[in-house]
Motif scaffolding. Structure first.
Motif, PDB file in Angstrom:
ATOM      1  N   UNK A 211       8.669   2.505 -20.633  1.00  0.00           N
ATOM      2  CA  UNK A 211       7.734   2.680 -19.515  1.00  0.00           C
ATOM      3  C   UNK A 211       7.866   1.592 -18.448  1.00  0.00           C
ATOM      4  N   UNK A 212       8.192   0.383 -18.845  1.00  0.00           N
ATOM      5  CA  UNK A 212       8.300  -0.719 -17.866  1.00  0.00           C
ATOM      6  C   UNK A 212       9.740  -0.858 -17.393  1.00  0.00           C
ATOM      7  N   UNK A 213       9.892  -1.003 -16.058  1.00  0.00           N
ATOM      8  CA  UNK A 213      11.236  -1.124 -15.488  1.00  0.00           C
ATOM      9  C   UNK A 213      11.597  -2.607 -15.406  1.00  0.00           C
TER      10      UNK A 213
ATOM     11  N   UNK B  56      13.610  -4.115 -12.546  1.00  0.00           N
ATOM     12  CA  UNK B  56      12.888  -4.431 -11.297  1.00  0.00           C
ATOM     13  C   UNK B  56      12.128  -5.752 -11.446  1.00  0.00           C
ATOM     14  N   UNK B  57      11.498  -5.898 -12.597  1.00  0.00           N
ATOM     15  CA  UNK B  57      10.613  -7.060 -12.767  1.00  0.00           C
ATOM     16  C   UNK B  57      11.363  -8.381 -12.924  1.00  0.00           C
TER      17      UNK B  57
ATOM     18  N   UNK C 138     -10.119 -22.842  -2.273  1.00  0.00           N
ATOM     19  CA  UNK C 138     -10.612 -21.519  -1.890  1.00  0.00           C
ATOM     20  C   UNK C 138     -10.321 -21.189  -0.411  1.00  0.00           C
TER      21      UNK C 138
ATOM     22  N   UNK D 166      -6.734 -20.078   0.678  1.00  0.00           N
ATOM     23  CA  UNK D 166      -6.299 -18.681   0.585  1.00  0.00           C
ATOM     24  C   UNK D 166      -6.611 -17.908   1.873  1.00  0.00           C
TER      25      UNK D 166
ATOM     26  N   UNK E 136      -9.494  -3.145  13.225  1.00  0.00           N
ATOM     27  CA  UNK E 136      -8.926  -2.291  12.178  1.00  0.00           C
ATOM     28  C   UNK E 136      -8.794  -0.884  12.733  1.00  0.00           C
TER      29      UNK E 136
ATOM     30  N   UNK F 116      -7.966   1.827  10.794  1.00  0.00           N
ATOM     31  CA  UNK F 116      -8.469   2.852   9.878  1.00  0.00           C
ATOM     32  C   UNK F 116      -9.690   2.341   9.123  1.00  0.00           C
ATOM     33  N   UNK F 117     -10.688   3.170   9.050  1.00  0.00           N
ATOM     34  CA  UNK F 117     -11.868   2.850   8.261  1.00  0.00           C
ATOM     35  C   UNK F 117     -12.801   1.865   8.932  1.00  0.00           C
ATOM     36  N   UNK F 118     -13.846   1.582   8.214  1.00  0.00           N
ATOM     37  CA  UNK F 118     -14.817   0.613   8.721  1.00  0.00           C
ATOM     38  C   UNK F 118     -14.873  -0.579   7.782  1.00  0.00           C
ATOM     39  N   UNK F 119     -15.248  -1.704   8.346  1.00  0.00           N
ATOM     40  CA  UNK F 119     -15.331  -2.912   7.520  1.00  0.00           C
ATOM     41  C   UNK F 119     -16.791  -3.180   7.207  1.00  0.00           C
ATOM     42  N   UNK F 120     -17.087  -3.289   5.915  1.00  0.00           N
ATOM     43  CA  UNK F 120     -18.456  -3.622   5.509  1.00  0.00           C
ATOM     44  C   UNK F 120     -18.462  -5.112   5.169  1.00  0.00           C
TER      45      UNK F 120
END
Lengths: 580, 167
Positions: A1-3, A6-7, A89, A92, A318, A320-324
């Motif tokens: 199942x795991x490639x 790739x990894x 923090x 990031x 943005x 697409x979509x809305x930011x909450x």
């Protein structure tokens, strides 16, 4: 199942990246920092060690030295250790937040063994500094050299330009015209007709047999004679007045002479070299160079301040979509240093141990709206340094207030000015007081420096007269204290600078005193010259007037005598006639 | 990766590693990734996850392109689902905590289309997997030969460059 195909390559890549940061990041960062410092300070920069940690993000820099581009074998500053940790923090979010930093052993103007000169494109001098330097150089040192001739020899007495001499010519012309006028008035022939008439009437009175009629006619004749007398007297007075008027010409001559004197004397004024120019000549270029250094640093710092501090940094578009949005516990600017503790020994010459704090240093003051505060204090024996600065960039109009006091500083081997005017200060104590206020793009700064307990060696060659130069030198060499005031105001991009130093006042005063005697002598000579010119012309007019006046007076007398004689005869006869 | 290599991988994927479950995995992951915006960590992680499995890559890519083209339609639904979930009072403390965590905001979880797309994708993943598995069987039985005999693949196979490259 795991490639795995790739990894595995990707895990290897991550390992390589980790190894790069583990082994190569610190040297690379060190190199980048050295290059950045060299580009900012235009001198060699050295760092002994840079150590970073990614688990608890932190940086340690050891033994950083930045050379002074103006002093080849001196460092502008150096420190032993800089240490700070970044909050992980915010990192990031690509935000560099430092809660606390410390710099140990920060010293200025320390000596270095090797030259700090590097080949780097020099920062262009700001326009206002360029202008100022040009002004300081343009200032007429030559003019000072020529001052002697300017003051005395160059004053030329142009006779044609003398108001008094011109007035005398006018007087002569006017007198000639007046003379004609008076001469005409002295002609008393106009009374002949009236005299004849009186004589005729007198004959009629004599012929009259009727005593009453005769008495009446005699009384009328008497009245006519009185009137004649009156008119004649009036004319005579008028002519006399015209003659006397000539004397008034000299009143205006006195005034013209005074004006001539004043005008010529104004050219022979004691040379006034304004203190500002001398200050500029003496201390201008050194001080402006220093200001230019700090100004360049300030402009470099300004690059890190966003153009628009009110920019909304969190707003992202943005598609697409809305930011909450949820509550953000801590929102940090892109760079923030909450507090930095700095200590060290100020300079090797003034080893004042000091401690300082820098608070709220940020590139986005609108996100972290606290003013940047810098506090510094240090004291050793009689030397003291204290600084307080508050810079608020979070408001629409940025404002800052900075106060610096640096007293009891021992300075040595200072040299100000060059060539024709130079002072050397082998040793002195210096007190400096700085106050800088900015509001938006306006700046208002005052820097006051007082040199005291000073030895001073002056070199003066600003005039062509050695004696005069020596006098100025003597007046300066005895000096134990002097002050320098610098004012900077106007727009931050192109402020205007002004200098004031009592040294300049002393130089200017010495020049003034040295010139005083010569100027007084020159003034007396000029006065004599003017009087000579006036007298020459005045004598000519005086003799002319005298001759003409005596001629006229003679004429008046003879004319008047003739008329008076005739009238007296008539009057006597008339009286005699009436008595009979 | 050069363009030739991409073509090679793509053709290889169409002809090999095409067990029905692999095709189903590729299509399901592609569906999930396709319906959410790509400029966030969620899409990147899903892509890495899908590549880490033995999912059929050509079908994954084709699926991503296909479902991305349907975005204007799916966004209407996913936006509503996402908005509903993100504004649930009961989940607010949880989302606030996530919002204040490092890295997590990079996932754009607070975007209604990302959240809605992720939820829709997750809920449809299992049903679609089985559905696409059936398509996988169908592909292997009827379409695979047609693809391998297609002019394009034959052209690629015949080219000396292709052969040389495959060695």
């Amino acid at each position: 199942m795991i490639r795995w195909s790739y990894l595995i390559p990707r895990l290897v890549f991550v390992l390589i990246v980790y190894l790069f940061f583990y082994f190569a990041f610190d040297p690379l960062l060190k190199w980048t920092m050295i290059k950045s410092l060299e580009s900012v300070f235009e001198a060699k920069a050295e760092i002994k060690k840079v150590k970073t940690s990614f688990i608890n993000p932190s940086i340690e820099i050891e033994e950083l030295k930045v050379g002074n581009k103006n002093k080849e074998f001196n460092n502008l500053f150096e420190f032993k250790k800089l240490k700070f940790a970044l909050l992980s923090k915010p990192l990031f979010e690509k935000k560099f937040v430092i809660n606390e930093a410390s710099i140990k052993g920060l010293s200025f103007d320390t000596p270095r063994k090797t030259s700090c000169k590097i080949k780097i494109k020099k920062t262009e001098m700001p326009e206002f500094v360029k202008n100022y330097m040009a002004k300081a150089q343009d200032f007429a040192v030559d003019r000072l050299g020529e001052i002697k001739t300017d003051a005395i020899s160059d004053i030329k007495l142009e006779v044609a330009e003398l108001k008094s001499v011109n007035l005398l010519k006018e007087i002569e012309e006017k007198y000639n015209a007046d003379y004609k006028n008076i001469e005409e008035k002295i002609d008393f022939k106009k009374y002949d007709e009236r005299l004849k008439n009186i004589e005729k009437k007198f004959e009629d009175v004599k012929k009259e047999k009727n005593f009453i009629k005769q008495a009446k006619q005699a009384s009328e004749l008497k009245k006519e004679i009185d009137k004649f007398y009156k008119d004649f007297k009036k004319d005579k007075e008028e002519v006399s007045n015209l003659l006397n008027e000539v004397k008034d010409y000299y009143k205006s001559l006195d005034q013209a002479r005074k004006e001539d004197m004043d005008r010529i004397m104004s050219l022979a004024k004691i040379p006034k070299i304004d203190s500002e120019s001398i200050s500029r000549m003496l201390l201008g270029s050194d001080t402006v160079n220093k200001i230019n250094d700090y100004y360049s640093m300030a402009l470099e710092a300004e690059r890190y301040i966003p153009d628009n501090p009110k920019k909304k940094v969190f707003e992202e578009k943005r598609k697409r979509g809305r930011v909450v949005n949820f509550t953000k516990y801590d929102s940090y600017p892109k760079f923030l240093l909450k507090i930095a503790h700095i200590d060290g020994v100020l300079t090797p010459q003034n080893p004042i141990e000091y401690s300082a704090t820098v608070e709220n240093l940020t590139t986005q003051p609108s996100v972290y709206p606290y003013p940047l505060k810098i506090k510094l204090f240090g004291k050793k024996d009689k030397s003291e340094i204290s600084a307080n600065s508050s810079i608020d960039l979070s408001t629409d109009i940025a404002k800052s207030v900075t106060d610096l006091k640096y007293t009891g500083v021992k300075v040595s081997n200072l040299v100000y000015g060059k060539d024709k005017l130079k002072i050397e200060i082998p040793s002195s104590y210096l007190d400096t007081f700085v106050n800088i206020k900015t509001l938006g793009s306006d700046v208002d700064a005052e820097i006051k420096s007082v040199f005291r307990d000073m030895e001073l060696k002056p070199y003066v060659a600003i005039t062509k007269l050695d004696k005069l130069n020596k006098t100025i030198e003597n007046s300066l060499s005895g000096l134990k204290t002097f002050s320098l005031d610098i004012k900077l105001s106007g727009k931050l991009k192109s402020p205007s600078l002004s200098f004031k130093t009592d040294l300049a006042d002393i130089i200017s005063g010495s020049l003034e005193n040295a010139f005083k005697k010569e100027i007084e002598k020159a003034k007396a000579e000029i006065r004599e010259k003017i009087d000579l010119e006036i007298n020459k012309n005045k004598q000519k007019i005086d003799s002319l007037i005298k001759a003409k006046q005596s001629e006229l007076k003679e004429k008046i007398k003879s004319e008047s005598d003739t008329v008076t004689k005739k009238l007296e005869e008539i009057q006597k006869s008339l009286e005699k006639q009436i008595k009979f | 990766m050069n363009p030739l290599s991409i073509i090679r991988q793509f053709v290889k994927g169409l002809l090999k590693e095409n067990e029905p479950y692999q095709i189903a995995l590729g299509l399901s992951f592609g569906m999930m990734i396709g319906i959410i915006p790509k400029n966030n960590l969620t899409a990147q992680l899903l892509f890495i996850l899908s590549l880490s499995t033995k999912a059929n890559i050509p079908f994954l890519i084709l699926s991503i392109f296909f479902f991305s083209s349907l975005a204007p339609i799916t966004d209407v639904v996913t936006d509503k689902i996402g908005y509903y979930i993100l504004t649930l009072k009961s989940l607010e403390p949880f989302f606030t905590k996530m919002y204040n965590m490092p890295v997590i905001p990079w996932t754009d979880f607070n975007n209604t289309v990302v959240m809605g797309g992720l939820m829709l994708g997750l809920s449809l993943f299992i049903p679609s997997y089985f559905l696409f598995k059936k398509f996988g069987n169908y592909y292997n039985l009827f379409l695979k030969n047609r693809v391998s005999n297609s002019r394009f693949v034959k052209f690629l196979k015949a080219s000396w460059l292709f052969e040389w490259y495959f060695k």
